[in-house]
Motif scaffolding. Sequence first.
Motif, PDB file in Angstrom:
ATOM      1  N   LYS A 127       0.294   0.343  18.874  1.00 36.57           N
ATOM      2  CA  LYS A 127      -1.070   0.644  18.421  1.00 36.57           C
ATOM      3  C   LYS A 127      -1.186   0.536  16.904  1.00 36.57           C
ATOM      4  O   LYS A 127      -2.160  -0.022  16.380  1.00 36.57           O
ATOM      5  N   GLU A 128      -0.204   1.074  16.208  1.00 39.19           N
ATOM      6  CA  GLU A 128      -0.267   1.092  14.752  1.00 39.19           C
ATOM      7  C   GLU A 128      -0.247  -0.326  14.195  1.00 39.19           C
ATOM      8  O   GLU A 128      -1.036  -0.677  13.298  1.00 39.19           O
ATOM      9  N   ARG A 129       0.637  -1.158  14.701  1.00 41.30           N
ATOM     10  CA  ARG A 129       0.749  -2.512  14.174  1.00 41.30           C
ATOM     11  C   ARG A 129      -0.409  -3.392  14.616  1.00 41.30           C
ATOM     12  O   ARG A 129      -0.798  -4.318  13.890  1.00 41.30           O
ATOM     13  N   ALA A 130      -1.000  -3.090  15.769  1.00 41.05           N
ATOM     14  CA  ALA A 130      -2.195  -3.824  16.182  1.00 41.05           C
ATOM     15  C   ALA A 130      -3.346  -3.544  15.222  1.00 41.05           C
ATOM     16  O   ALA A 130      -4.091  -4.464  14.834  1.00 41.05           O
ATOM     17  N   LEU A 131      -3.517  -2.293  14.822  1.00 43.04           N
ATOM     18  CA  LEU A 131      -4.555  -1.954  13.851  1.00 43.04           C
ATOM     19  C   LEU A 131      -4.245  -2.588  12.496  1.00 43.04           C
ATOM     20  O   LEU A 131      -5.145  -3.125  11.831  1.00 43.04           O
ATOM     21  N   ALA A 132      -2.983  -2.550  12.088  1.00 36.64           N
ATOM     22  CA  ALA A 132      -2.603  -3.121  10.792  1.00 36.64           C
ATOM     23  C   ALA A 132      -3.014  -4.585  10.703  1.00 36.64           C
ATOM     24  O   ALA A 132      -3.465  -5.052   9.644  1.00 36.64           O
ATOM     25  N   ARG A 133      -2.883  -5.313  11.796  1.00 33.15           N
ATOM     26  CA  ARG A 133      -3.196  -6.744  11.786  1.00 33.15           C
ATOM     27  C   ARG A 133      -4.698  -7.022  11.692  1.00 33.15           C
ATOM     28  O   ARG A 133      -5.109  -8.182  11.552  1.00 33.15           O
ATOM     29  N   ARG A 134      -5.501  -5.966  11.783  1.00 34.37           N
ATOM     30  CA  ARG A 134      -6.951  -6.164  11.784  1.00 34.37           C
ATOM     31  C   ARG A 134      -7.635  -5.567  10.553  1.00 34.37           C
ATOM     32  O   ARG A 134      -8.861  -5.492  10.507  1.00 34.37           O
ATOM     33  N   LEU A 135      -6.863  -5.169   9.571  1.00 32.65           N
ATOM     34  CA  LEU A 135      -7.452  -4.575   8.375  1.00 32.65           C
ATOM     35  C   LEU A 135      -7.992  -5.610   7.398  1.00 32.65           C
ATOM     36  O   LEU A 135      -8.761  -5.271   6.490  1.00 32.65           O
ATOM     37  N   GLY A 136      -7.569  -6.865   7.554  1.00 36.47           N
ATOM     38  CA  GLY A 136      -8.065  -7.906   6.674  1.00 36.47           C
ATOM     39  C   GLY A 136      -7.105  -8.327   5.588  1.00 36.47           C
ATOM     40  O   GLY A 136      -7.498  -9.044   4.661  1.00 36.47           O
ATOM     41  N   VAL A 137      -5.839  -7.886   5.679  1.00 41.48           N
ATOM     42  CA  VAL A 137      -4.834  -8.302   4.701  1.00 41.48           C
ATOM     43  C   VAL A 137      -3.722  -9.050   5.430  1.00 41.48           C
ATOM     44  O   VAL A 137      -3.582  -8.942   6.645  1.00 41.48           O
ATOM     45  N   ARG A 138      -2.922  -9.792   4.656  1.00 38.88           N
ATOM     46  CA  ARG A 138      -1.909 -10.642   5.291  1.00 38.88           C
ATOM     47  C   ARG A 138      -0.489 -10.136   5.088  1.00 38.88           C
ATOM     48  O   ARG A 138       0.439 -10.631   5.706  1.00 38.88           O
ATOM     49  N   ARG A 139      -0.308  -9.143   4.193  1.00 40.87           N
ATOM     50  CA  ARG A 139       1.040  -8.652   3.901  1.00 40.87           C
ATOM     51  C   ARG A 139       1.269  -7.288   4.555  1.00 40.87           C
ATOM     52  O   ARG A 139       0.412  -6.410   4.493  1.00 40.87           O
ATOM     53  N   PHE A 140       2.471  -7.127   5.109  1.00 39.50           N
ATOM     54  CA  PHE A 140       2.836  -5.924   5.843  1.00 39.50           C
ATOM     55  C   PHE A 140       4.222  -5.478   5.377  1.00 39.50           C
ATOM     56  O   PHE A 140       5.134  -6.295   5.279  1.00 39.50           O
ATOM     57  N   VAL A 141       4.364  -4.202   5.097  1.00 43.49           N
ATOM     58  CA  VAL A 141       5.631  -3.673   4.587  1.00 43.49           C
ATOM     59  C   VAL A 141       6.022  -2.462   5.423  1.00 43.49           C
ATOM     60  O   VAL A 141       5.201  -1.560   5.652  1.00 43.49           O
ATOM     61  N   ASP A 142       7.271  -2.419   5.860  1.00 48.60           N
ATOM     62  CA  ASP A 142       7.773  -1.225   6.544  1.00 48.60           C
ATOM     63  C   ASP A 142       9.046  -0.748   5.855  1.00 48.60           C
ATOM     64  O   ASP A 142       9.525  -1.351   4.893  1.00 48.60           O
ATOM     65  N   GLY A 143       9.576   0.361   6.333  1.00 45.50           N
ATOM     66  CA  GLY A 143      10.852   0.870   5.836  1.00 45.50           C
ATOM     67  C   GLY A 143      10.751   1.899   4.733  1.00 45.50           C
ATOM     68  O   GLY A 143      11.769   2.216   4.091  1.00 45.50           O
ATOM     69  N   TRP A 144       9.574   2.474   4.507  1.00 45.94           N
ATOM     70  CA  TRP A 144       9.400   3.388   3.377  1.00 45.94           C
ATOM     71  C   TRP A 144      10.322   4.600   3.441  1.00 45.94           C
ATOM     72  O   TRP A 144      11.117   4.845   2.532  1.00 45.94           O
ATOM     73  N   LEU A 145      10.238   5.401   4.509  1.00 42.91           N
ATOM     74  CA  LEU A 145      10.897   6.706   4.489  1.00 42.91           C
ATOM     75  C   LEU A 145      12.412   6.581   4.459  1.00 42.91           C
ATOM     76  O   LEU A 145      13.079   7.310   3.712  1.00 42.91           O
ATOM     77  N   ARG A 146      12.970   5.646   5.217  1.00 41.30           N
ATOM     78  CA  ARG A 146      14.431   5.524   5.215  1.00 41.30           C
ATOM     79  C   ARG A 146      14.932   5.044   3.851  1.00 41.30           C
ATOM     80  O   ARG A 146      15.986   5.482   3.378  1.00 41.30           O
TER      81      ARG A 146
END
Length: 319
Positions: free
Chosen positions: A145-164
Amino acid sequence: MSEIDKLQFKAVAYSGQQPGTRLIITGAVHGNETCGTQAILRVMQALDSGALLVRRGAVTFVPVANPLAYAKGERAGERNLNRNLFPTAQPQDFEDRVANWLCPLLAQHEVLLDLHSFNAASEPFVMVGPRNNDGPLEPFQHEEKERALARRLGVRRFVDGWLRTYGAGVQRRLRGSSELQTVLRYGMGTTEYMRSTGGYALTLECGQHHDPQAPEVAYRAILNTLAFLGLIDAPAPQPIAPEDMEALSMVAVYDKQHADDTFSRNWSSFDPVRQGEAIGRRADGTPVLAEHDGRILFPDSAAGANSEWYYLTRANPSF
């Protein structure tokens, strides 16, 4: 009464007549990041005028999450609100008071969109949470669900791995402390807290602080989120095509060891680096070289000694 005691917190809720998702949208978690505030007020004006209507579910807007930082026009009031975000029985600073109000409010919702901006010129991006897991650091079950919403925000860059990644830096600065609660305390912000309550959340970095397009990025993301989650009657936004995406994982944080450590040039987030490339130089003249190919993230030339200086990312083809 002090000037701080005169500040108050504000949230505005709109509810539809039909059941649906409970969404919360926040701006100005950092007081000098105002694009989210501008976009939220614009959407609220449309709702108040009847130009926009919430049909299903509910949305709560927090135009200014940190009113002290916002009044100062600075990142923080007394400390960074987006770290150590927990309710506390004995608040020690203004941000603790914010947390005692904001955390219960977040917990009443299912989805958070947190709107931010950044210092150096670069293009907008969204920070997403972990893969589904039952681990001790950030257990999570809403990856799809989270990544599906991320793909619809209107931006092309995605970053993960913050907390670790951030947590590894905390442990190093605390001389190897491996206590989970220490990492969580220093790394817990709005999205991490939201996930800890069973929801999912995205941080949208809408552009440089003063970029006139940043409020437009935030506004578009709000409308896309409302449409995608079904709160308003509007065509569902299409996901960004896989070939147009750039997905990155944060893999390491590097500290400024001495106040006189310097960058080799004026870096901006997402500048590419090659393995062995000079990123900076330590105060004693030792070169700081890139350990692998990737992109630099959150370079901070004004960082103090023994604090975050920059992050490195790698391409993440499995996003």
